[in-house]
Design an enzyme around this catalytic site. Structure first.
Site, mmCIF file in Angstrom:
data_model
loop_
_atom_site.group_PDB
_atom_site.id
_atom_site.type_symbol
_atom_site.label_atom_id
_atom_site.label_comp_id
_atom_site.label_asym_id
_atom_site.label_seq_id
_atom_site.Cartn_x
_atom_site.Cartn_y
_atom_site.Cartn_z
ATOM 1 N N ASP A 538 62.790 51.385 -4.111
ATOM 2 C CA ASP A 538 64.015 52.054 -3.676
ATOM 3 C C ASP A 538 65.154 51.047 -3.801
ATOM 4 O O ASP A 538 65.231 50.079 -3.040
ATOM 5 C CB ASP A 538 63.846 52.518 -2.229
ATOM 6 C CG ASP A 538 65.029 53.335 -1.727
ATOM 7 O OD1 ASP A 538 66.112 53.265 -2.330
ATOM 8 O OD2 ASP A 538 64.869 54.044 -0.703
ATOM 9 N N HIS A 539 66.047 51.300 -4.769
ATOM 10 C CA HIS A 539 67.104 50.327 -5.067
ATOM 11 C C HIS A 539 68.138 50.229 -3.956
ATOM 12 O O HIS A 539 68.957 49.305 -3.943
ATOM 13 C CB HIS A 539 67.786 50.679 -6.393
ATOM 14 C CG HIS A 539 68.332 49.481 -7.119
ATOM 15 N ND1 HIS A 539 68.479 48.257 -6.520
ATOM 16 C CD2 HIS A 539 68.754 49.327 -8.402
ATOM 17 C CE1 HIS A 539 68.981 47.387 -7.391
ATOM 18 N NE2 HIS A 539 69.150 48.009 -8.540
ATOM 19 N N ARG A 540 68.122 51.170 -3.000
ATOM 20 C CA ARG A 540 69.039 51.063 -1.862
ATOM 21 C C ARG A 540 68.620 49.939 -0.929
ATOM 22 O O ARG A 540 69.458 49.305 -0.279
ATOM 23 C CB ARG A 540 69.074 52.382 -1.075
ATOM 24 C CG ARG A 540 69.593 53.569 -1.850
ATOM 25 C CD ARG A 540 69.421 54.847 -1.046
ATOM 26 N NE ARG A 540 68.011 55.089 -0.721
ATOM 27 C CZ ARG A 540 67.585 56.062 0.067
ATOM 28 N NH1 ARG A 540 68.462 56.892 0.627
ATOM 29 N NH2 ARG A 540 66.304 56.229 0.305
ATOM 30 N N ILE A 542 66.105 47.453 -1.868
ATOM 31 C CA ILE A 542 65.572 46.275 -2.569
ATOM 32 C C ILE A 542 66.424 45.968 -3.788
ATOM 33 O O ILE A 542 66.727 46.861 -4.588
ATOM 34 C CB ILE A 542 64.107 46.517 -2.990
ATOM 35 C CG1 ILE A 542 63.227 46.722 -1.761
ATOM 36 C CG2 ILE A 542 63.584 45.368 -3.833
ATOM 37 C CD1 ILE A 542 61.806 47.101 -2.080
#
Length: 566
Positions: A538-540, A542
């Site tokens: 989850d790019h939010r 990490i």
């Protein structure tokens, strides 16, 4: 050994309740408290556990049948069995404490347990205690929603609270209309049968003393026939487990109803939570404005149909897939013979969860390879010793151990993002989920405290969980609480894939089939066994650089497992 007929226990006075799942089959050996069947009424869904262990000789019902208290469901072979009939029939007699007034010679003298405390209020009105009704033998049941607050005027049958145990969830309706005077419980509290949850002011049948004396008795009788209430502050309702409206809900034409009270059963509330629908937006069609499953499904269909034309009017927050054109239905029969089959319950649940995660989580996948040549040599050398200890040492326990070690090294991967999108929950435990392919769909049992267990312990636990998954014997607490998931396709094949994050986790590791490859050692090419790794995150929560470091560290640990000792 003797045979015994297991009957439907007390189910709160409901009759003709539908069986939605059969959890056992003929020949199964079960233990006490193992689930036999799952029932669902318009008020609650519940598991019916086995009162004792034994061998299933015959299943006397099937999915879709309707049953009532006392109906035969399973023939069980048990040891002894002389008093088995008494045990199976006991709930029916033990769970009706409020029936006593009907048998007494002096109905106008109810005991403290048989009737709510009542006192004269003013004129012909009375204030009565509201108590928790019979919960089928469950104690300390959690309140997951409170639908009323002090000062509210409510009607009979309006929902006061919703309770949820490990076996069932249920709405507790008001036994009569009146005004909520005070509440003594809140969301998250646990209650048992007989606990006082508040006081209600109700209208009497006249101002004389005899009418006031009869009121507690009437209330007691009514409470024995209807599940009892609980109440709480309306401010809590806004943050109830129903969740915020989905993007589809935000763009729909429907408007919230003026009343804050939503009358719906637990199964409907569960469906609404799965689809992320605000029940206050759904137009009810059931009796007394009760929201039905069909109402939720119709609402979602209408919202999807309205997406295209409403896209320009949507706020930027509606980014979870709003405006995506729906896939049109196609009549495939025009091209040849077809057959339609409904999806199983597990497949539908998995599809809903995966779709929700894909729309809400900005996925990125980091690819890498791990040289497991030495690991595989060590595994083969220790295989016989592991089998002597009752464990099957496959590459997967090494993966679990390595991932648990990496999560301790990189704790930013052991978090969950809260619904507000602004708060991270950092976990001080390491539970690893393992995706298991079963004939009924994907299941993810969880190995708890994997960082504190040995390879042999992990291998034994995984084998046990895998067997339960294949036979649909996994319990709820064996599939919840995961911090990180591993999805291994190494036994099947493939070079890489993009796994979908198992939200609310923030990362998942995909493992593909290891292959021998020539690897340059600085002077020559050497044959090495290389395992592909695919880390979706989850790019939010990490950053990409952290994901690359995590995957590289994991590959190093798998290349030289001695690092696990450092």
């Amino acid at each position: 050994m003797s045979s015994e007929i297991i009957k439907v226990p007390d189910i709160g006075g409901d009759t003709d309740v539908e069986i939605i799942e059969i959890a056992v089959s003929e020949g199964d050996v079960i233990e006490a408290e193992d689930t036999l069947i799952t029932l669902e009424s318009d008020k609650a869904s519940m598991d019916v556990p086995a009162p004792k262990g034994g061998k299933v000789l015959k299943v006397l019902v099937k999915e879709g049948d309707t049953v009532s208290e006392g109906d035969d469901i399973v023939e069980l072979e048990v040891e002894g069995g002389a008093d088995g009939g008494e045990e199976t029939s006991a709930p029916a007699s033990d769970s009706q404490p409020n029936d006593a007034p009907a048998k007494e010679d002096k109905p106008k003298e109810p005991t403290k347990e048989q009737a709510p405390a009542a006192k004269k209020a003013s004129g012909s009105k009375q204030t009565v205690d509201i108590k928790v009704p019979d919960l089928g033998g469950s104690d300390n049941v959690e309140i997951i929603e409170v639908a009323v607050s002090a000062g509210d005027d409510i009607n009979a049958e309006d929902t006061l609270i919703t309770l949820e145990s490990d076996k069932a969830s249920m709405d507790v309706p008001s036994p009569h209309g009146g005004k909520i005077v005070a509440l003594t419980v809140k969301e998250g509290d646990t209650v048992s049968e007989g606990d006082v949850i508040g006081q209600m002011e109700i209208a009497g049948e006249g101002g004389d003393a005899s009418a006031e004396e009869d009121a507690p008795q009437a209330a007691a009788v009514e409470e024995s026939a209807v599940e009892e209430p609980v109440a709480e502050e309306p401010a809590k309702q806004a943050s109830s487990p129903e969740g915020s409206p989905s993007p589809e809900a935000q763009i729909a034409d429907n408007q919230p109803r003026d009343s804050q009270l939503v009358h719906a059963g637990p199964a409907v509330r569960m469906l609404a939570r799965e689809l992320n629908v605000d029940l206050r937006l759904v137009k009810p069609s059931g009796p007394k404005d009760r929201v039905l499953k069909e109402d939720v499904q119709a609402y979602v269909k209408q919202a999807i149909a309205n997406q295209g034309k409403a896209q320009t009017a949507t706020s930027p927050a509606a980014s979870g897939g709003a405006g995506i054109p729906a896939i049109p239905d196609v009549d495939f029969s025009q091209f040849g013979d077809v057959e339609e089959k409904p999806m199983g319950r597990l497949l539908k649940m998995g599809a809903t969860n995966l779709h929700r995660s894909w729309l809400n989580v900005p996925h990125v996948t980091q690819f890498d390879e791990a040289d497991i040549t030495e690991l595989e040599s060590f595994r083969k050398a220790m295989k016989a010793e592991a089998e002597a200890q009752g464990a099957k040492l496959t590459p997967l326990p090494f993966m679990v151990k390595a991932c648990a070690f990496a999560l301790r090294k990189f704790p930013q991967f052991n978090v969950s993002l809260k619904g507000d999108g602004e708060t991270l929950v950092w976990k001080n435990y390491v539970h690893i989920g393992i995706a298991v392919d079963t004939p009924d769909g994907l299941m993810v049992p969880v190995v708890r405290n994997a960082d504190k267990k040995s390879l042999i312990e992990i291998a034994k636990e995984m084998a046990e969980l895998g067997k339960k998954a294949q036979t649909k014997k996994l319990k709820r607490d064996e599939m919840t609480g995961g911090c990180f998931t591993i999805s291994s396709l190494g036994s099947i094949g493939g070079t890489a894939f993009t796994p979908i994050v198992n939200a609310p986790e923030v990362a998942i590791l995909g493992v593909s089939k290891a292959q021998m490859k020539p690897v340059w050692d600085g002077s020559t090419f050497q044959p090495r066994l290389m395992m592909p790794l695919s880390l979706s995150y989850d790019h939010r929560a990490i950053n990409g650089a952290d994901a690359a470091r995590f995957t590289a560290f994991l590959a190093d640990v798998l290349t030289d497992i001695r690092r696990l000792l450092l």
